[in-house]
Design an enzyme around this catalytic site. Structure first.
Site, PDB file in Angstrom:
ATOM      1  N   LEU A  60      21.500  13.290  23.323  1.00  0.00           N
ATOM      2  CA  LEU A  60      22.822  13.611  23.869  1.00  0.00           C
ATOM      3  C   LEU A  60      23.876  12.827  23.086  1.00  0.00           C
ATOM      4  O   LEU A  60      24.356  11.788  23.518  1.00  0.00           O
ATOM      5  CB  LEU A  60      22.846  13.286  25.362  1.00  0.00           C
ATOM      6  CG  LEU A  60      23.767  14.142  26.226  1.00  0.00           C
ATOM      7  CD1 LEU A  60      23.581  15.632  25.951  1.00  0.00           C
ATOM      8  CD2 LEU A  60      23.519  13.866  27.687  1.00  0.00           C
ATOM      9  N   HIS A  61      24.230  13.374  21.913  1.00  0.00           N
ATOM     10  CA  HIS A  61      25.061  12.650  20.951  1.00  0.00           C
ATOM     11  C   HIS A  61      26.430  12.256  21.520  1.00  0.00           C
ATOM     12  O   HIS A  61      26.770  11.076  21.616  1.00  0.00           O
ATOM     13  CB  HIS A  61      25.292  13.513  19.703  1.00  0.00           C
ATOM     14  CG  HIS A  61      24.052  14.049  19.078  1.00  0.00           C
ATOM     15  ND1 HIS A  61      23.220  13.272  18.290  1.00  0.00           N
ATOM     16  CD2 HIS A  61      23.508  15.287  19.097  1.00  0.00           C
ATOM     17  CE1 HIS A  61      22.225  14.027  17.855  1.00  0.00           C
ATOM     18  NE2 HIS A  61      22.373  15.243  18.331  1.00  0.00           N
ATOM     19  N   ASP A  62      27.237  13.253  21.846  1.00  0.00           N
ATOM     20  CA  ASP A  62      28.659  13.015  22.094  1.00  0.00           C
ATOM     21  C   ASP A  62      28.959  12.149  23.315  1.00  0.00           C
ATOM     22  O   ASP A  62      29.894  11.341  23.276  1.00  0.00           O
ATOM     23  CB  ASP A  62      29.401  14.351  22.204  1.00  0.00           C
ATOM     24  CG  ASP A  62      29.352  15.130  20.895  1.00  0.00           C
ATOM     25  OD1 ASP A  62      29.096  14.511  19.843  1.00  0.00           O
ATOM     26  OD2 ASP A  62      29.564  16.353  20.917  1.00  0.00           O
TER      27      ASP A  62
END
Length: 311
Positions: free
Chosen positions: A239-241
């Site tokens: 879950l990058h952002d």
């Protein structure tokens, strides 16, 4: 007092969840949201911002669409990751409001000008809009507290062997941001690949049982499919952002180092690579706070806790 932020994003499943997290957090005051082209085309990412704010009943937040292509390159999109709409999976509402009659840069500049205190810019897509803002409004640099970006990596890329997607889309823009003299915080793949949401975490979010937590779970269902490819070696979906928002809320969840970062814009094999001077070999003064590790369980717990806000 809540921290004023400007969010520039290219929704995108993980951007959408970053919006959800930010708007569930009273510690943050989201002044405006601008869209960039990246995960999908500029028309679709703008529409997805409007759809998410309609879902979250936050149509009071000003929205504007940004640059339609990178500074010097043709646009690359990640439709193989995010689907035809950019937010494939759940049934999202149609927008009930329209964007401002101005560009992203104009909305950013207006927001900075009118703020009584410096504003934190959070940028979770390519850096095109932020770079255009910095170049066109040098008089507003002092109104920017910091720029928190999702992008880059100290090691392996996820779009080329050397480059992370957001930086690869517009490396010239990213280089402008890193060399701007404004404090930069970098959430790169070194940390975001550790912020994986496992299937049991998705079920935990679904079990919260409100409309927003259900949508988040459905976004994650779709997002996980791409990341099941065994080449990644992932247990879940990174879950990058939301790491950018989580760092603002709970910096203690993250391990960071202060280093100089530059962006390769020319290399035959390395275009879009973030070059992190980990061992201080260049003699350059650090220009970025680089996230290198995360308490994954603490990150998941934060998301679960904030999803209850939407009950």
């Amino acid at each position: 007092m809540a921290l004023p932020i400007l969010l520039d994003c290219d929704p995108g499943h993980d951007d959408a969840i970053a919006i959800v997290l930010a708007l569930a957090s009273p510690e943050l005051d989201v002044k405006a949201i601008t869209s960039s082209a990246g995960n999908q085309t500029p028309e679709k990412t703008l529409r997805n911002v409007l759809r998410m704010l309609t879902l979250l009943n936050r149509t009071d937040i000003p929205v504007a669409g940004g640059a339609v292509k990178p500074l010097m390159r043709e646009l690359i999109i990640a439709d193989n990751v995010h689907g035809e709409s950019g937010l494939d999976g759940p049934a999202l509402p149609e927008p009930t409001f329209a964007p401002q009659n101005c560009t992203a840069v104009e909305l950013m500049a207006k927001t900075l000008r009118e703020s009584a205190e410096p504003v934190t810019i959070v940028s979770t897509g390519p850096q095109t809009n932020v770079a255009l803002l910095l170049n066109s409004h040098p008089e507003l640099h002092s109104k920017i507290a910091r720029i928190v970006i999702m992008g880059g990596a100290m090691g392996l890329g996820n779009w080329t062997p050397a480059a992370e997607f957001n930086i690869y889309v517009d490396p010239e823009a990213a280089e402008i941001v890193f060399q701007s003299g404004i404090p930069v915080v970098m959430a790169g793949l070194d940390v975001t690949h550790k912020a994986q949401i496992h299937i049991e975490d998705t079920e935990r979010f679904r079990a919260i049982g409100n409309p927003v937590s259900t949508i988040v779970a459905e976004l994650l269902d779709f997002f996980l499919e791409y990341h099941k490819d065994e080449k990644w070696g992932f247990v879940g979906a990174p879950l990058h952002d939301p790491c950018t928002i989580a760092w603002l809320l709970k910096p203690e969840l993250f391990t960071t180092v202060e280093r100089w970062v530059g962006v390769e814009t020319q290399g035959k094999y390395t275009q879009g690579m973030t070059v992190v001077d980990y061992y201080y070999l260049t003699g350059n003064k650090p220009n970025a706070t680089v996230m290198v590790d995360v308490d994954r369980q603490g990150f998941v717990d934060l998301l679960a806790d904030r999803l209850k806000f939407y009950a």
